[in-house]
Structure formats: C-alpha cells, structure tokens
Design a protein around this motif. Structure first.
Motif, PDB file in Angstrom:
ATOM      1  N   THR A  42     -35.228 -12.801 -58.084  1.00 58.33           N
ATOM      2  CA  THR A  42     -35.384 -12.081 -59.762  1.00 58.33           C
ATOM      3  C   THR A  42     -37.146 -11.674 -60.151  1.00 58.33           C
ATOM      4  O   THR A  42     -37.655 -12.619 -59.147  1.00 58.33           O
ATOM      5  CB  THR A  42     -34.890 -13.709 -61.059  1.00 58.33           C
ATOM      6  N   TRP A  43     -37.209 -11.279 -59.963  1.00 63.22           N
ATOM      7  CA  TRP A  43     -39.188 -10.545 -60.543  1.00 63.22           C
ATOM      8  C   TRP A  43     -39.266 -10.886 -61.789  1.00 63.22           C
ATOM      9  O   TRP A  43     -40.270 -10.657 -62.192  1.00 63.22           O
ATOM     10  CB  TRP A  43     -38.712  -8.746 -60.169  1.00 63.22           C
ATOM     11  N   GLY A  44     -38.675 -11.259 -62.656  1.00 67.56           N
ATOM     12  CA  GLY A  44     -39.210 -11.100 -64.031  1.00 67.56           C
ATOM     13  C   GLY A  44     -39.050 -10.418 -65.273  1.00 67.56           C
ATOM     14  O   GLY A  44     -38.580  -9.464 -65.129  1.00 67.56           O
ATOM     15  N   LEU A  45     -39.848 -11.343 -65.993  1.00 61.38           N
ATOM     16  CA  LEU A  45     -40.202  -9.942 -67.745  1.00 61.38           C
ATOM     17  C   LEU A  45     -41.034  -9.059 -67.352  1.00 61.38           C
ATOM     18  O   LEU A  45     -42.570  -9.519 -67.156  1.00 61.38           O
ATOM     19  CB  LEU A  45     -40.620 -10.279 -68.632  1.00 61.38           C
ATOM     20  N   LYS A  46     -40.562  -7.696 -67.078  1.00 62.38           N
ATOM     21  CA  LYS A  46     -41.823  -6.564 -66.294  1.00 62.38           C
ATOM     22  C   LYS A  46     -41.865  -6.117 -67.298  1.00 62.38           C
ATOM     23  O   LYS A  46     -40.861  -5.404 -67.640  1.00 62.38           O
ATOM     24  CB  LYS A  46     -41.202  -6.323 -64.992  1.00 62.38           C
ATOM     25  N   LYS A  47     -42.848  -4.743 -67.814  1.00 68.53           N
ATOM     26  CA  LYS A  47     -43.117  -4.229 -68.493  1.00 68.53           C
ATOM     27  C   LYS A  47     -42.683  -2.749 -68.161  1.00 68.53           C
ATOM     28  O   LYS A  47     -42.565  -2.364 -66.655  1.00 68.53           O
ATOM     29  CB  LYS A  47     -44.281  -3.782 -68.589  1.00 68.53           C
ATOM     30  N   MET A  48     -41.808  -1.809 -68.903  1.00 73.53           N
ATOM     31  CA  MET A  48     -41.036  -0.646 -68.324  1.00 73.53           C
ATOM     32  C   MET A  48     -41.571   0.349 -68.915  1.00 73.53           C
ATOM     33  O   MET A  48     -43.266   0.281 -69.393  1.00 73.53           O
ATOM     34  CB  MET A  48     -39.279  -0.321 -69.141  1.00 73.53           C
ATOM     35  N   ALA A  49     -42.007   1.261 -67.513  1.00 78.10           N
ATOM     36  CA  ALA A  49     -42.541   2.476 -67.329  1.00 78.10           C
ATOM     37  C   ALA A  49     -42.633   3.177 -69.088  1.00 78.10           C
ATOM     38  O   ALA A  49     -43.421   4.152 -69.710  1.00 78.10           O
ATOM     39  CB  ALA A  49     -42.257   3.394 -66.677  1.00 78.10           C
ATOM     40  N   TYR A  50     -40.847   3.624 -69.686  1.00 75.83           N
ATOM     41  CA  TYR A  50     -40.934   3.593 -71.618  1.00 75.83           C
ATOM     42  C   TYR A  50     -40.105   3.395 -71.597  1.00 75.83           C
ATOM     43  O   TYR A  50     -39.157   2.111 -71.134  1.00 75.83           O
ATOM     44  CB  TYR A  50     -40.587   5.320 -71.130  1.00 75.83           C
ATOM     45  N   PRO A  51     -40.212   3.207 -73.172  1.00 76.92           N
ATOM     46  CA  PRO A  51     -38.993   1.883 -73.753  1.00 76.92           C
ATOM     47  C   PRO A  51     -37.330   2.699 -73.836  1.00 76.92           C
ATOM     48  O   PRO A  51     -37.539   4.067 -73.780  1.00 76.92           O
ATOM     49  CB  PRO A  51     -39.164   2.454 -75.443  1.00 76.92           C
ATOM     50  N   ILE A  52     -36.989   1.492 -73.481  1.00 76.47           N
ATOM     51  CA  ILE A  52     -35.019   2.483 -73.668  1.00 76.47           C
ATOM     52  C   ILE A  52     -34.438   1.068 -74.560  1.00 76.47           C
ATOM     53  O   ILE A  52     -34.542  -0.092 -74.795  1.00 76.47           O
ATOM     54  CB  ILE A  52     -34.886   1.630 -72.274  1.00 76.47           C
ATOM     55  N   GLU A  53     -34.362   1.909 -75.503  1.00 75.32           N
ATOM     56  CA  GLU A  53     -32.610   1.176 -76.844  1.00 75.32           C
ATOM     57  C   GLU A  53     -34.387   0.500 -77.558  1.00 75.32           C
ATOM     58  O   GLU A  53     -33.784  -1.063 -77.873  1.00 75.32           O
ATOM     59  CB  GLU A  53     -31.959  -0.310 -76.212  1.00 75.32           C
ATOM     60  N   LYS A  54     -35.162   0.810 -77.637  1.00 79.01           N
ATOM     61  CA  LYS A  54     -36.104   0.702 -78.261  1.00 79.01           C
ATOM     62  C   LYS A  54     -37.321  -0.715 -77.496  1.00 79.01           C
ATOM     63  O   LYS A  54     -37.751  -1.554 -77.641  1.00 79.01           O
ATOM     64  CB  LYS A  54     -35.781   0.002 -79.745  1.00 79.01           C
TER      65      LYS A  54
END
Length: 116
Positions: A42-54
C-alpha cells in the motif's frame, strides 16, 4: 500459472479503514479464484500526474500474484463494478520482470528490518 502485477488507485475520500477493506475485497476475489498472492504493498495517498474525476490524489495499491489467465477478467470486472476504484492496470510479468520484482521485495524487506 502466470505471475501478474496489478496497481489500482482508490478515491481519496475513503477512510483508512475503508481503503483496507477494499484492498481485502480484491484479495478475496483473487484467492477465491485460486490465485496465490505473492506481495501486497500500500503506497498510500499520492498526488496523481493529472486529475481523474476531478480528484488530484488517490490511494495507490499494488498486488503481485500468481494465477490462471481467466482470473484477470474476473478481477478487472470487480474493479469496474466498484465505484471506489478510479484507475487500475494489470500486467503479466515475464521472467525478467518477475526476477526484478523478487529483488525489489528482498530490498524492501531488508530496509524494513533495518528500520525495526
């Protein structure tokens, strides 16, 4: 049996407990169909490269497992039916990728021992 690796991103609005329950649900889908789970991260809460579903963040999870090819269809159907899953990808590991994954697990295990 082939070796696979699946990474899925869960919506960030889940509590820690809900996230763990969802991961257990997908592990259950795999073991129910006769798959052998090799590794779970479980890598945890990460920032994504681009928004998905806002949403700009998500809970990242990785599962490595050995299974028959038919199991993948069942797993991906379960991903699609669960509204908590934003994205997923499952890949079959060739012998070199499997060796790399094994070395990576050993390195992570050694790192965890040093910290303890």
């Amino acid at each position: 049996m082939n070796q696979y690796e699946t990474v899925f991103i869960l919506t960030p609005v889940l509590s820690d407990e809900q996230m763990k329950e969802t991961v257990e649900k997908f592990k259950g889908v795999l073991t129910e169909k006769g798959a052998e789970i090799v590794n779970e991260e479980t890598w945890g809460l990460k920032k994504m490269a681009y928004p998905i579903e806002k949403k700009s963040t998500g809970f990242y999870c990785l599962l490595e497992f050995k299974a028959e090819p038919e199991v993948i269809k069942t797993l991906e159907t379960a991903y699609r039916r669960d509204e908590k899953v934003i994205r997923f990808q499952t890949v079959k590991l060739d012998k070199f990728a499997a060796q790399y994954a094994e070395k990576r697990r050993a390195k992570l295990g050694k790192k965890a021992e040093e910290e303890a």
